[in-house]
Design an enzyme around this catalytic site. Structure first.
Site, PDB file in Angstrom:
ATOM      1  N   ASP A 105      39.280  38.053  35.009  1.00  0.00           N
ATOM      2  CA  ASP A 105      38.983  37.987  36.435  1.00  0.00           C
ATOM      3  C   ASP A 105      38.866  36.520  36.841  1.00  0.00           C
ATOM      4  O   ASP A 105      38.000  35.805  36.339  1.00  0.00           O
ATOM      5  CB  ASP A 105      37.665  38.728  36.701  1.00  0.00           C
ATOM      6  CG  ASP A 105      37.443  38.973  38.181  1.00  0.00           C
ATOM      7  OD1 ASP A 105      38.426  39.026  38.942  1.00  0.00           O
ATOM      8  OD2 ASP A 105      36.280  39.127  38.575  1.00  0.00           O
ATOM      9  N   TYR A 163      38.761  33.469  40.008  1.00  0.00           N
ATOM     10  CA  TYR A 163      37.800  33.139  41.073  1.00  0.00           C
ATOM     11  C   TYR A 163      38.570  32.301  42.090  1.00  0.00           C
ATOM     12  O   TYR A 163      38.075  31.311  42.587  1.00  0.00           O
ATOM     13  CB  TYR A 163      36.681  32.330  40.408  1.00  0.00           C
ATOM     14  CG  TYR A 163      35.371  32.167  41.136  1.00  0.00           C
ATOM     15  CD1 TYR A 163      34.662  33.262  41.627  1.00  0.00           C
ATOM     16  CD2 TYR A 163      34.807  30.895  41.297  1.00  0.00           C
ATOM     17  CE1 TYR A 163      33.436  33.090  42.251  1.00  0.00           C
ATOM     18  CE2 TYR A 163      33.577  30.722  41.913  1.00  0.00           C
ATOM     19  CZ  TYR A 163      32.897  31.832  42.387  1.00  0.00           C
ATOM     20  OH  TYR A 163      31.678  31.662  42.989  1.00  0.00           O
ATOM     21  N   HIS A 182      35.663  32.683  49.269  1.00  0.00           N
ATOM     22  CA  HIS A 182      34.614  33.417  48.556  1.00  0.00           C
ATOM     23  C   HIS A 182      33.779  32.454  47.704  1.00  0.00           C
ATOM     24  O   HIS A 182      32.545  32.471  47.739  1.00  0.00           O
ATOM     25  CB  HIS A 182      35.233  34.494  47.680  1.00  0.00           C
ATOM     26  CG  HIS A 182      34.272  35.146  46.729  1.00  0.00           C
ATOM     27  ND1 HIS A 182      33.302  36.022  47.142  1.00  0.00           N
ATOM     28  CD2 HIS A 182      34.119  35.036  45.380  1.00  0.00           C
ATOM     29  CE1 HIS A 182      32.596  36.433  46.100  1.00  0.00           C
ATOM     30  NE2 HIS A 182      33.074  35.846  45.017  1.00  0.00           N
ATOM     31  N   ARG A 184      23.599  27.837  46.201  1.00  0.00           N
ATOM     32  CA  ARG A 184      23.324  26.417  45.923  1.00  0.00           C
ATOM     33  C   ARG A 184      23.345  25.659  47.245  1.00  0.00           C
ATOM     34  O   ARG A 184      24.162  24.751  47.457  1.00  0.00           O
ATOM     35  CB  ARG A 184      24.394  25.834  44.986  1.00  0.00           C
ATOM     36  CG  ARG A 184      24.486  26.475  43.607  1.00  0.00           C
ATOM     37  CD  ARG A 184      25.560  25.797  42.726  1.00  0.00           C
ATOM     38  NE  ARG A 184      26.866  25.804  43.374  1.00  0.00           N
ATOM     39  CZ  ARG A 184      27.779  26.764  43.230  1.00  0.00           C
ATOM     40  NH1 ARG A 184      27.544  27.790  42.435  1.00  0.00           N
ATOM     41  NH2 ARG A 184      28.934  26.704  43.870  1.00  0.00           N
ATOM     42  N   ASP A 212      36.699  44.957  42.114  1.00  0.00           N
ATOM     43  CA  ASP A 212      35.879  44.470  41.003  1.00  0.00           C
ATOM     44  C   ASP A 212      34.411  44.756  41.321  1.00  0.00           C
ATOM     45  O   ASP A 212      33.679  43.903  41.799  1.00  0.00           O
ATOM     46  CB  ASP A 212      36.135  42.971  40.835  1.00  0.00           C
ATOM     47  CG  ASP A 212      35.317  42.385  39.706  1.00  0.00           C
ATOM     48  OD1 ASP A 212      35.131  43.072  38.695  1.00  0.00           O
ATOM     49  OD2 ASP A 212      34.864  41.231  39.843  1.00  0.00           O
ATOM     50  N   ARG A 244      24.828  43.032  42.094  1.00  0.00           N
ATOM     51  CA  ARG A 244      24.391  41.658  42.377  1.00  0.00           C
ATOM     52  C   ARG A 244      23.023  41.323  41.800  1.00  0.00           C
ATOM     53  O   ARG A 244      22.781  40.195  41.377  1.00  0.00           O
ATOM     54  CB  ARG A 244      24.354  41.432  43.892  1.00  0.00           C
ATOM     55  CG  ARG A 244      25.686  41.608  44.588  1.00  0.00           C
ATOM     56  CD  ARG A 244      26.699  40.596  44.132  1.00  0.00           C
ATOM     57  NE  ARG A 244      27.984  40.813  44.799  1.00  0.00           N
ATOM     58  CZ  ARG A 244      29.108  40.247  44.416  1.00  0.00           C
ATOM     59  NH1 ARG A 244      29.148  39.443  43.363  1.00  0.00           N
ATOM     60  NH2 ARG A 244      30.229  40.476  45.061  1.00  0.00           N
ATOM     61  N   TYR A 289      23.201  36.081  34.515  1.00  0.00           N
ATOM     62  CA  TYR A 289      24.437  35.304  34.408  1.00  0.00           C
ATOM     63  C   TYR A 289      24.278  33.897  33.845  1.00  0.00           C
ATOM     64  O   TYR A 289      25.282  33.264  33.506  1.00  0.00           O
ATOM     65  CB  TYR A 289      25.176  35.285  35.744  1.00  0.00           C
ATOM     66  CG  TYR A 289      24.865  34.139  36.649  1.00  0.00           C
ATOM     67  CD1 TYR A 289      23.651  34.064  37.299  1.00  0.00           C
ATOM     68  CD2 TYR A 289      25.798  33.118  36.854  1.00  0.00           C
ATOM     69  CE1 TYR A 289      23.369  33.015  38.136  1.00  0.00           C
ATOM     70  CE2 TYR A 289      25.507  32.061  37.696  1.00  0.00           C
ATOM     71  CZ  TYR A 289      24.297  32.015  38.335  1.00  0.00           C
ATOM     72  OH  TYR A 289      24.019  30.962  39.156  1.00  0.00           O
ATOM     73  N   THR A 325      35.835  48.893  37.037  1.00  0.00           N
ATOM     74  CA  THR A 325      36.760  48.119  37.862  1.00  0.00           C
ATOM     75  C   THR A 325      37.848  49.095  38.284  1.00  0.00           C
ATOM     76  O   THR A 325      38.421  49.769  37.428  1.00  0.00           O
ATOM     77  CB  THR A 325      37.370  46.952  37.050  1.00  0.00           C
ATOM     78  OG1 THR A 325      36.298  46.175  36.494  1.00  0.00           O
ATOM     79  CG2 THR A 325      38.253  46.074  37.911  1.00  0.00           C
TER      80      THR A 325
END
Lengths: 423, 423
Positions: free
Chosen positions: B134, B136, B141, B150, B241, B245, B252, B265
């Site tokens: 997967d 990014y 996004h 952040r 996907d 959350r 993570y 998925t």
């Protein structure tokens, strides 16, 4: 502990086994080897320096409880029979190979087909790996990495003692001991540079890990209760999780390691069953704070396996041991890893590989990676024979990992995973 | 652009195709469906509401250039023939299905075997997925996630514009449109709590992605030059996907998403070839700073594919569109993703799935996840028909993603990936 006849330290086989062999009759690990009639691989167990071909044994009627599936597809046996089938097969093999059992010993014709000297065989990857997950369960390694890269914070992140942290690795690049690894190219960025460069990694590292292969799979949406997790384990191998540290540093935020780890992972060829490891079960270290109920795994859920890494440059005549460690330094057990992995309903399949994460001990000579042994390049290792030094692995170096359980007068061993690095 | 007869907008088939169908004769996507003689799947192409069985077509001598491998194993054709073989097969199918071609049209006996109404077929996963990566590559996004998590730093991390960031996902839980997804359990920790809890995720999310499946594999140690990457692509599917959350937030660090993503998925069943997408090639957005040479991919390396996500709660009578986006928002092209993936020598295999990452547009109604649409739960979506609100996905909701290229008077579509969430 559930000890039975196959754990009798006095048991001997009619097949010669050297006293320092990793493969006495108490072990009987499974492997895959190429033969004339099956170039893509036949299943065997190893004893001493011999391979016992399970297909031929079935064919000769000497593996009596295995059904017809066995002869065609060992993986089907694992998948449908699970650990109980494996235990039965191992017991039969044990009895067949005992000194006083004439069934195979005295059947010259069948023996010629069944027994192959390992030196005449090409040993393959034990299974074609379906999925590869790499955990981070070596608590000393995780602490060392934290100290090196987050010196102003506690060495372990807050989640570490609550779950076996892990990530999905790349199954297509898992190779067996003896296959060379090419130094990968990758992107890296020097701290004083504005932009990255692409080229061969300058910080090629090994990681000393143990991994388990799955036998029986699971259904999607059905977590495996922790008490049943070991039923899904086929056995254990040594894993060298090759890493490119400079690539890793530049790529890993925010989604974790990717190309720094996917160029190659080396495993030892002999799958040592949990049955064989039974006498070396130990309690893991106390888990504080207490883990959530679905991860609780009291009792002797860990194993006492000794680990060793050596390195030999192309100028050296023999390897030099650079690390001695032990699986007791894993914070999370195999069963906890698998319970966590499936806790969200992810299905597992036969021939998944779950690696432990780097197993470092507490002392500087027990660290399971060059990153830690040389503390980010600040403390080079000297190779005594030649005076060469190393902070990471150089082209031509052979890295060998070995592992064994020490018994009274014998060892249950894993053989080795030995890999030459090529440019 | 390399347009040929199969891209003629005026071409029509003797098989009925509704004017708003995703599957006119210019598309001919591949799929796998269960039939009586092949419960595990036969290969077909879809046109209108019909499936054309390739095995039966071969058997009848109507797919003449395909060799005997074809009939046994379509994947072998892909693996050994690569994109050129696929192009040849597609051209033959196109000609065979043209209005004025009588070969299949007028052969009643063969037609009865070859043509199946899609409503009578069970459409399966197009391939058993070997590996799932997967990426990014949706820059909006990645920027939105950066802004949310952040806020005191630049939205994109320094490596983002230098390489297609990605991670390895879990292939065993990739399922096809129509298969429900169970809300996964997982570990999560509330910000005001000292310790984590284990239970059903409260923040179940979708991610709108497109993914490509590989045809031809590659050898270990042999990076695929970027100019050859598209030769390894079989075709493109829609990917949802699924993400948890709250689980992701807690797990993570430091190794990336793991169980928050591995429970399921969903993909659409029709593999749309790059040949079919050819007329919709576009330039990607300018890449600044310039990327390293092995990732340079000038020209029309991107595609103009329209994307839509809808949601329907179990109280609603019809779905409500909640997101409209487009693949032009991908910063990195498919070829760049595959060149990066293999740049360290990782071998790819046939039936690998490479997903793009979430494809969000620039406006608030074009964000490809609930996380962004509802901005971390602060801006709930109202479902107009019932007045219900959503910040994440609830049990009983059906999430449907669709994608198509808009032509003059016709569409080249991907069908949909539609998934009901169960408790």
């Amino acid at each position: 502990m559930n000890l039975n006849e196959t754990h009798d330290p006095k048991a001997k086989s009619w097949i010669d086994v050297a006293s320092d062999s990793h493969f006495p009759i108490q072990n009987l690990p499974f492997c895959t080897y190429a033969s004339d009639y099956a170039p893509h691989g036949s299943i065997a167990v190893r004893i001493g320096d011999s391979l016992i071909d399970l297909y031929e044994l079935c064919h000769a009627g000497l593996l009596k409880e295995a059904d017809h599936h066995f002869a065609c597809d060992f993986q089907e046996v694992l998948e449908f029979g699970g650990r109980a089938a494996l235990t039965q097969i191992r017991k039969q093999l044990f009895r067949l190979l005992l000194t006083d059992n004439p069934d195979l010993r005295d059947n010259v014709e069948v023996r010629a087909k069944v027994v192959t000297p390992v030196e005449n065989a090409e040993i393959l990857l034990p299974m074609t790996i379906n999925a590869f997950v790499d955990f981070y369960s070596g608590i000393n390694h995780a602490s060392n990495v934290g100290r090196m890269f987050r010196p102003d914070q506690p060495p372990l992140l807050p989640n570490y003692r609550h779950m076996p942290i892990g990530y999905n690795g790349r199954a297509s690049s898992v190779v067996v001991s003896g296959e060379p690894i090419r130094r990968p190219k990758g992107q890296m960025k020097a701290p004083d540079s504005d932009s990255p460069t692409f080229g061969p990694t300058r910080e090629l590292d090994f990681e000393l890990e143990m991994g388990f292969l799955t036998g029986k799979g699971s259904e999607m949406g059905e977590p495996i209760p922790i008490a049943q997790c070991e039923d899904h384990i086929f056995g254990v191998v040594i894993v060298n999780d090759w890493s490119a540290r400079d690539v890793q540093r530049w790529e890993y935020q925010p989604l974790g390691p990717f190309l720094a780890k996917s160029f190659g992972t080396s495993v030892s060829p002999y799958v040592v069953t949990l049955d064989a490891l039974e006498p070396w079960r130990i309690q893991g270290q106390a888990q504080e704070p207490a883990v959530l109920p679905h991860l609780q795994n009291p009792g002797s859920s860990h194993f006492d396996i000794q680990l060793e890494v050596s390195i030999q440059s192309d100028k050296m005549s023999k390897p030099q041991v650079i690390c001695c460690s032990n699986t007791k330094h894993l914070y999370w057990s195999f069963a906890q890893q698998l319970a966590h992995q499936t806790s969200n309903g992810t299905p597992i399949e036969s021939a998944d590989l779950y690696a432990s994460g780097t197993i470092s001990g507490e002392t500087e000579d027990s660290y399971g990676s060059m990153l830690e042994l040389c503390w980010k390049g600040t403390k080079p290792i000297t190779l005594q024979e030649t005076g060469e030094t190393r902070t990471f692995i150089e082209d031509g170096d052979v890295v060998t990992m070995t592992a064994w359980c020490e018994g009274e007068g014998y060892r249950i061993g894993f053989g080795e995973v030995s890999t030459k690095v090529m440019s």
